[in-house]
Enzyme design. Structure first.
Site, PDB file in Angstrom:
ATOM      1  N   LYS A 203       6.819  11.698  -1.303  1.00 24.71           N
ATOM      2  CA  LYS A 203       6.364  11.110  -0.037  1.00 24.71           C
ATOM      3  C   LYS A 203       7.504  10.403   0.687  1.00 24.71           C
ATOM      4  CE  LYS A 203       4.818   7.155   0.279  1.00 24.71           C
ATOM      5  NZ  LYS A 203       5.320   5.809   0.679  1.00 24.71           N
TER       6      LYS A 203
ATOM      7  N   LEU B 148       0.827  -1.197   0.000  1.00 29.70           N
ATOM      8  CA  LEU B 148       0.000   0.000   0.000  1.00 29.70           C
ATOM      9  C   LEU B 148       0.868   1.257   0.000  1.00 29.70           C
ATOM     10  CD1 LEU B 148      -2.590  -1.315   2.610  1.00 29.70           C
ATOM     11  CD2 LEU B 148      -2.906  -1.142   0.134  1.00 29.70           C
TER      12      LEU B 148
ATOM     13  N   LYS C  91      14.463   2.059   3.807  1.00 27.79           N
ATOM     14  CA  LYS C  91      13.882   2.279   2.480  1.00 27.79           C
ATOM     15  C   LYS C  91      13.726   3.762   2.190  1.00 27.79           C
ATOM     16  CE  LYS C  91      11.752   1.942  -1.404  1.00 27.79           C
ATOM     17  NZ  LYS C  91      10.387   1.448  -1.551  1.00 27.79           N
TER      18      LYS C  91
END
Length: 300
Positions: A243, A65, A174
């Site tokens: 983001k 997601l 990440k």
């Protein structure tokens, strides 16, 4: 359903990951988009779920997601018996393979643990091309026992799987990796822009850089075919880029650091995104934005 993996999130990355995963285990899939479910269900070993709660009985739930907000919306409150998380059976394992915020992951894992549900954060690197060939680089965080339970599934989707630490550590790594990647892209574009304005041929520059110490993943893979050749299809969206790198910057500042290079990169990418229309612009639009602000077009 107890022997089935539930996979939620069938976007650009989720579709090929499900296809590869289904080669070794039965997979039940769900997405907010019914068409995405139908596409995934065409693969052998994949079953379509008619509702999200149809997947609560699985031993392992894999999430692909966009962010922590969506993860929390899908799972719901683990203390709510009517939510997806609240209906997971004790002993189940949640594997979040998206790019969630590390602090939010830690908090969610703690709440799930109270219900005897394990959690591993296992974000990926490599983009759609590596997802298609099951060659993703996967970093995983969480208790060793939970990681080892997830490992056979992760190996079905990636060639490099590394346990990097406690829960949340993989999401941190990440985000930081994607920040470094963005810094490399923006820096390379700035260098090529300066050289081109001086009179150098950007293709010759790129060829020499890729045989020199300044090379990076963007110079070797992205800039030639996607910018100089004018395709502008890196395959990773600019909104997701912004983001991820904002998540990394927030992490750094929360640790009382003042990462000036990171701040400059995030500001530039945010400005590039703010000037664009369209639903999901490609990351390579950063190059177009730089061209508009400098007057130097590298696609010649």
């Amino acid at each position: 359903m107890t022997d089935t993996v539930t996979f939620i999130g069938l976007g650009t990355m989720g579709q090929p990951m499900v296809r590869n995963l289904a080669g070794s285990v039965s997979v039940a899939v769900y997405d907010a988009d019914p068409e995405a479910i139908a596409v995934a269900a065409r693969n052998d070993g994949v079953t379509a779920l008619t509702s999200l709660n149809g997947g609560v009985g699985a031993a392992v739930v894999i999430l692909m997601l966009p962010n922590s907000t969506v993860v929390e919306r899908v799972l719901g409150d683990p203390e709510d018996p009517d939510s997806f998380a609240g209906r997971l059976r004790p002993g189940a394992l949640v594997v979040d393979m998206g790019s969630s915020a590390p602090r939010a992951t830690q908090q969610l894992a703690e709440r799930l643990r109270e219900r005897e549900v394990g959690m591993v954060d296992a974000p990926v690197s490599g983009g759609p091309r590596k997802a298609a060939t099951a060659e993703l680089t996967i970093m995983a965080g969480g208790p060793v026992d939970d990681y080892e339970r997830a490992l056979p599934l992760l190996r079905a989707m990636g060639t490099s799987v590394t346990h990097v630490g406690a829960t949340g550590s993989a999401h941190a790594l990440k985000a930081l990796n994607n920040l470094l990647s963005a810094i490399g892209l923006v820096g390379a574009l700035e260098v090529l822009t300066a050289g081109t304005k001086f009179g150098l041929d950007p293709r010759i520059m790129l060829d020499v850089i890729n045989r020199s110490t300044g090379r990076n993943q963007s110079t070797e893979v992205k800039i030639g075919p996607e910018v100089l050749d004018g395709r502008f299809q890196v395959g990773f969206s600019l909104p997701l880029t912004v983001k991820d790198i904002t998540t990394a910057l927030d992490l750094s500042t929360s640790l009382d650091l003042s990462p000036e290079v990171s701040q400059a990169c995030v500001r530039f990418c945010q400005a590039a995104l703010a000037g664009l229309d369209g639903e999901n612009p490609d990351q390579s639009e950063i190059a177009r934005y730089m061209a508009t602000t400098t007057g130097v077009d590298l696609t010649r």
